[in-house]
Design a protein around this motif. Structure first.
Motif, short mmCIF file in Angstrom:
data_model
loop_
_atom_site.label_atom_id
_atom_site.label_comp_id
_atom_site.label_asym_id
_atom_site.label_seq_id
_atom_site.Cartn_x
_atom_site.Cartn_y
_atom_site.Cartn_z
N ALA A 12 0.86 -1.04 0.20
CA ALA A 12 -0.02 0.02 -0.12
C ALA A 12 0.77 1.19 0.01
CB ALA A 12 -0.89 -0.06 1.08
N VAL A 13 0.51 2.33 -0.84
CA VAL A 13 1.27 3.55 -0.77
C VAL A 13 0.46 4.58 0.05
CG1 VAL A 13 2.00 5.40 -2.19
CG2 VAL A 13 2.01 3.06 -3.08
N VAL A 14 1.14 5.18 1.06
CA VAL A 14 0.36 5.75 2.13
C VAL A 14 0.93 7.18 2.20
CG1 VAL A 14 -0.33 5.89 4.44
CG2 VAL A 14 -0.28 3.65 3.31
N GLU A 20 4.63 17.94 5.03
CA GLU A 20 3.80 18.58 4.37
C GLU A 20 4.13 18.54 2.83
OE1 GLU A 20 2.74 22.67 5.63
OE2 GLU A 20 2.83 22.04 7.66
N PRO A 21 3.16 18.60 2.05
CA PRO A 21 3.39 18.81 0.58
C PRO A 21 3.81 19.96 0.05
CG PRO A 21 1.06 18.78 0.77
CD PRO A 21 1.73 18.55 2.18
N THR A 22 4.57 20.21 -1.21
CA THR A 22 4.81 21.53 -1.69
C THR A 22 4.28 21.66 -3.14
OG1 THR A 22 6.82 20.59 -2.76
CG2 THR A 22 7.16 21.30 -0.48
N TYR A 70 5.48 13.30 0.07
CA TYR A 70 6.31 12.09 0.53
C TYR A 70 5.08 11.08 0.88
CZ TYR A 70 10.61 14.63 0.97
OH TYR A 70 11.80 15.27 0.66
N VAL A 71 5.41 9.81 0.74
CA VAL A 71 4.71 8.53 0.85
C VAL A 71 5.52 7.55 1.46
CG1 VAL A 71 2.99 9.27 -1.09
CG2 VAL A 71 4.89 7.71 -1.59
#
Length: 86
Positions: A12-14, A20-22, A70-71
């Motif tokens: 699973a990709v979580v 935080e995203p950019t 990031y995942v």
């Protein structure tokens, strides 16, 4: 199982909530690419404002929008509700 045979393993990709995203944009207009960019931001608002200002200043209308996050790749069964890794 046959020797040398592989059996599928579920993953699973979580999303990683800790980072935080950019958001970013790069101008892709002009005969020779402009290459001006907004720089990375933690929110899409400043990037959109930068694109509007740059468009007003230069007449450039084509942009590459960039989203990074990031995942975590988790091996095994169901993903926990909090998205964490066991």
């Amino acid at each position: 199982m046959t020797p040398g045979a592989f059996r599928p393993v579920p993953y699973a990709v979580v999303g990683n909530e800790v980072v935080e995203p950019t958001y970013e944009a790069e101008c892709a207009s002009g005969e020779i690419a402009c290459c001006e960019n907004s720089g990375p931001h933690r929110d899409a608002g400043p990037v959109e404002r930068w694109m509007r200002r740059h468009a007003d200043d230069t007449g450039h209308r084509r942009y590459l929008r960039i989203f990074s996050d990031y995942v975590l790749v988790r091996r095994g069964g169901p993903v926990p509700a909090d998205g964490g890794v066991p």
